[in-house]
Scaffold this motif. Structure first.
Motif, mmCIF file in Angstrom:
data_model
loop_
_atom_site.group_PDB
_atom_site.id
_atom_site.type_symbol
_atom_site.label_atom_id
_atom_site.label_comp_id
_atom_site.label_asym_id
_atom_site.label_seq_id
_atom_site.Cartn_x
_atom_site.Cartn_y
_atom_site.Cartn_z
ATOM 1 N N LEU A 79 0.827 -1.205 0.000
ATOM 2 C CA LEU A 79 0.000 0.000 0.000
ATOM 3 C C LEU A 79 0.866 1.262 0.000
ATOM 4 O O LEU A 79 0.613 2.199 -0.773
ATOM 5 C CB LEU A 79 -0.917 0.005 1.231
ATOM 6 C CG LEU A 79 -1.693 1.308 1.468
ATOM 7 C CD1 LEU A 79 -2.733 1.525 0.374
ATOM 8 C CD2 LEU A 79 -2.334 1.324 2.846
ATOM 9 N N LEU A 80 1.880 1.294 0.853
ATOM 10 C CA LEU A 80 2.726 2.489 0.943
ATOM 11 C C LEU A 80 3.554 2.678 -0.329
ATOM 12 O O LEU A 80 3.800 3.812 -0.755
ATOM 13 C CB LEU A 80 3.615 2.407 2.190
ATOM 14 C CG LEU A 80 2.843 2.453 3.525
ATOM 15 C CD1 LEU A 80 3.772 2.168 4.702
ATOM 16 C CD2 LEU A 80 2.140 3.797 3.712
ATOM 17 N N LEU A 81 3.965 1.575 -0.963
ATOM 18 C CA LEU A 81 4.652 1.685 -2.261
ATOM 19 C C LEU A 81 3.683 2.193 -3.324
ATOM 20 O O LEU A 81 4.057 3.000 -4.184
ATOM 21 C CB LEU A 81 5.234 0.326 -2.675
ATOM 22 C CG LEU A 81 6.482 -0.123 -1.901
ATOM 23 C CD1 LEU A 81 6.825 -1.574 -2.242
ATOM 24 C CD2 LEU A 81 7.675 0.782 -2.211
ATOM 25 N N LYS A 90 -1.889 12.343 -11.085
ATOM 26 C CA LYS A 90 -3.015 11.719 -10.361
ATOM 27 C C LYS A 90 -3.174 12.317 -8.959
ATOM 28 O O LYS A 90 -4.271 12.464 -8.450
ATOM 29 C CB LYS A 90 -2.781 10.205 -10.235
ATOM 30 C CG LYS A 90 -3.011 9.436 -11.538
ATOM 31 C CD LYS A 90 -4.488 9.099 -11.713
ATOM 32 C CE LYS A 90 -4.786 8.553 -13.090
ATOM 33 N NZ LYS A 90 -4.334 7.194 -13.293
ATOM 34 N N MET A 91 -2.045 12.592 -8.316
ATOM 35 C CA MET A 91 -2.077 13.175 -6.972
ATOM 36 C C MET A 91 -0.812 13.991 -6.749
ATOM 37 O O MET A 91 0.291 13.483 -6.888
ATOM 38 C CB MET A 91 -2.185 12.061 -5.908
ATOM 39 C CG MET A 91 -2.358 12.606 -4.502
ATOM 40 S SD MET A 91 -2.455 11.301 -3.247
ATOM 41 C CE MET A 91 -4.158 10.799 -3.436
ATOM 42 N N GLY A 92 -0.989 15.264 -6.418
ATOM 43 C CA GLY A 92 0.156 16.155 -6.207
ATOM 44 C C GLY A 92 1.024 15.700 -5.046
ATOM 45 O O GLY A 92 0.577 14.954 -4.172
ATOM 46 N N GLU A 98 0.931 13.679 2.547
ATOM 47 C CA GLU A 98 -0.035 13.650 3.659
ATOM 48 C C GLU A 98 -0.709 12.283 3.768
ATOM 49 O O GLU A 98 -0.819 11.712 4.862
ATOM 50 C CB GLU A 98 -1.098 14.735 3.458
ATOM 51 C CG GLU A 98 -0.571 16.143 3.666
ATOM 52 C CD GLU A 98 -1.598 17.200 3.291
ATOM 53 O OE1 GLU A 98 -2.725 16.837 2.895
ATOM 54 O OE2 GLU A 98 -1.267 18.393 3.399
ATOM 55 N N VAL A 99 -1.158 11.771 2.626
ATOM 56 C CA VAL A 99 -1.850 10.468 2.606
ATOM 57 C C VAL A 99 -0.912 9.362 3.091
ATOM 58 O O VAL A 99 -1.287 8.509 3.898
ATOM 59 C CB VAL A 99 -2.392 10.162 1.191
ATOM 60 C CG1 VAL A 99 -2.824 8.701 1.065
ATOM 61 C CG2 VAL A 99 -3.574 11.079 0.870
ATOM 62 N N ARG A 110 -8.456 10.744 7.635
ATOM 63 C CA ARG A 110 -9.501 11.606 7.067
ATOM 64 C C ARG A 110 -10.275 10.855 5.983
ATOM 65 O O ARG A 110 -9.794 9.858 5.441
ATOM 66 C CB ARG A 110 -8.873 12.854 6.446
ATOM 67 C CG ARG A 110 -8.138 13.759 7.419
ATOM 68 C CD ARG A 110 -7.398 14.862 6.691
ATOM 69 N NE ARG A 110 -6.420 14.308 5.756
ATOM 70 C CZ ARG A 110 -6.067 14.870 4.606
ATOM 71 N NH1 ARG A 110 -6.597 16.008 4.221
ATOM 72 N NH2 ARG A 110 -5.173 14.299 3.820
ATOM 73 N N SER A 111 -11.450 11.373 5.639
ATOM 74 C CA SER A 111 -12.295 10.705 4.635
ATOM 75 C C SER A 111 -11.613 10.684 3.266
ATOM 76 O O SER A 111 -11.742 9.720 2.512
ATOM 77 C CB SER A 111 -13.661 11.389 4.544
ATOM 78 O OG SER A 111 -13.513 12.772 4.255
ATOM 79 N N GLN A 112 -10.837 11.752 2.919
ATOM 80 C CA GLN A 112 -10.131 11.775 1.622
ATOM 81 C C GLN A 112 -9.093 10.653 1.543
ATOM 82 O O GLN A 112 -8.919 10.009 0.505
ATOM 83 C CB GLN A 112 -9.388 13.117 1.402
ATOM 84 C CG GLN A 112 -10.257 14.336 1.495
ATOM 85 C CD GLN A 112 -10.209 14.969 2.884
ATOM 86 O OE1 GLN A 112 -10.504 14.310 3.865
ATOM 87 N NE2 GLN A 112 -9.835 16.244 2.952
#
Length: 451
Positions: A79-81, A90-92, A98-99, A110-112
């Motif tokens: 998951l972390l990879l 796709k994601m900055g 943060e994620v 968080r929900s995001q």
């Protein structure tokens, strides 16, 4: 109530390591420029993987081989990879950092972040259930795992989705699971827990050089399991990746209980938050650190992500054309193929029981240039390890410096045991490493004994 179970603070599942991220190829004598094979046993998180790849020359071929102690930990590594390899479009980089840190070190997210987790878990299920000779992404290679291990991974990923969905909802209330562990650990000291937390921080972590870990953040993590609060968000969804099942013996019967069974003392700040190549982040004023371990973790991860992006390999035109000719299936649209592919890099997960079997396989004879053992897996370092080490191999062992429940005598005893195990495997301490981050107290570095 008892006096507590002091030795249980480190937990039974290694959700993160007990040492800072290291470029494993920078430890020990200088390596050649050729192809490098690195074996990691029980690292618990991808910190060493990311740091080693990020700090290696772009033209160097680098193969990381990973053995963990449970499929729950392998699932989190994947998951972390996955989050690490999400492309900028796709994601900055800020959101990705943060994620990553939320999933890595928070009991509640968080929900995001929960949405990203569900999407990732769905794609990871596809990647471990599709039978292929070659991996979809070389940095997340699970093709060598046993079928039952891949089935177990799929089960874990499905559980994550169920536990974050409104209908499924987690059967475990994370705040209660965390508090149960704290009560068990402190026993009669629970009522004065803040004093215990403060003692562990100031008399242990700060004394060991972790002054960047602030009291406010450490106490909050010890109380609730929230290590990283990046912004004014609502952290109330259980992070299911930190739940696992521990088997208890009850009157002769084995009973599995789901809960939080990881570290509740040392903290997830150790992996990315107590050191930095950017010395400005470690500045102090009037004896106080200007940046916290949370801020340093954020900055260090961002720098790692930037370095990894420089190795990004774009699919060739012929590959893209071939894919465009066929109507893409859902699994292709949402596959790991959409993640970044890193040039000349592979990360391969080996079966849980494979360490003792590697010396019997011709492929792995004198194969690994660097071998890493975590403190929790060092008992597996046996004399046969010398047979899988390349002639110039370096052995790196995580020490017990940051396992806070050990006293100084136990820590010294652990270090002596490590030296004996390493010598039986044909290694000797590398004495030149004391000044350049080699033997830093967090790790011990060994080279092969001179014949």
């Amino acid at each position: 109530m008892s006096a507590g179970r002091v030795s249980e603070g480190a937990g039974w599942f290694s959700w993160w390591g007990f040492s800072p991220a290291r470029n494993l190829l920078s430890l020990g004598p200088v390596k050649s420029d050729g192809e490098m094979n690195v074996l990691l046993v029980g690292s618990g998180d991808p910190r060493h993987i990311l740091k080693t790849i990020a700090d290696s020359p772009v033209e160097q071929n680098l193969h990381m081989w990973v053995i963990e102690s449970s499929m729950d930990v392998v699932a989190r590594q994947l998951l972390l990879l996955y989050v690490t390899l999400m492309p900028q479009e796709k994601m900055g980089i800020n959101e990705r950092t943060e994620v990553f840190l939320e999933l890595f070190g928070n009991t509640e997210i968080r929900s995001q972040t929960e949405e990203t987790l569900r999407r990732a878990a769905s794609q990871l299920i596809l990647s471990v259930t599709e039978i292929m000779e070659d991996p979809i992404n070389a940095c997340m290679n699970t093709t060598l795992l046993k079928f039952k291990e891949r089935d177990e991974l799929a089960r874990i990923f499905k559980l994550w989705i169920q536990q974050t969905s409104p209908v499924g909802s987690s059967p475990v209330i994370m705040s209660k699971a965390w508090d149960y562990r704290v009560r068990q650990h402190l026993g009669t000291r629970y009522d004065s827990k803040k004093g215990c937390f403060d003692w562990d921080l100031t008399m242990k972590l700060h004394e060991k050089g972790c002054g960047v870990i602030s009291k406010q953040q450490y106490v909050q993590w010890r109380e609730k399991g929230l290590a990283f609060e990046m912004r004014e968000g609502i952290y109330q969804t259980t992070n299911p990746t930190l739940l696992s099942t521990r088997v208890f013996n009850k009157k002769g019967d084995k009973v599995g209980i789901q809960g939080y069974w990881g570290d509740i003392v040392s903290s997830p700040y150790l992996s990315f938050g107590i050191e930095s190549d950017d010395k400005k982040l470690l500045k102090t004023q009037n004896g106080q650190h200007l940046n916290t371990a949370q801020e340093i973790s954020f900055a260090n991860l961002q720098e790692l992500f930037r370095s990894l992006s420089s190795r990004r390999r774009h699919l060739t035109t012929s590959q893209t054309d071939a894919e465009a000719e066929e109507e893409p299936t859902l699994s292709q649209q949402e596959s790991l193929n959409n993640l970044m592919h890193l040039s000349g890099v592979s990360v391969t997960f080996l079966p849980l029981d494979s360490l003792q079997k590697l010396p019997q396989k011709q492929k792995y004879r004198h194969y690994f240039n660097s071998i890493y053992f975590s403190a929790s897996c060092v008992h597996q370092l046996d004399p046969m390890m010398g047979q899988i080490a390349a002639p110039d191999a370096v052995l790196v062992v995580e020490m017990a410096k940051y396992i806070l429940d050990l006293n100084k005598e136990q820590e010294a005893g652990f270090a002596e045991t490590v030296v004996k195990l390493a010598q039986k495997a044909g290694f000797e301490p590398w004495c030149e490493g004391a000044s350049d981050g080699g033997n830093d107290g967090a790790h011990a570095v060994f080279v092969q004994q001179k014949k």
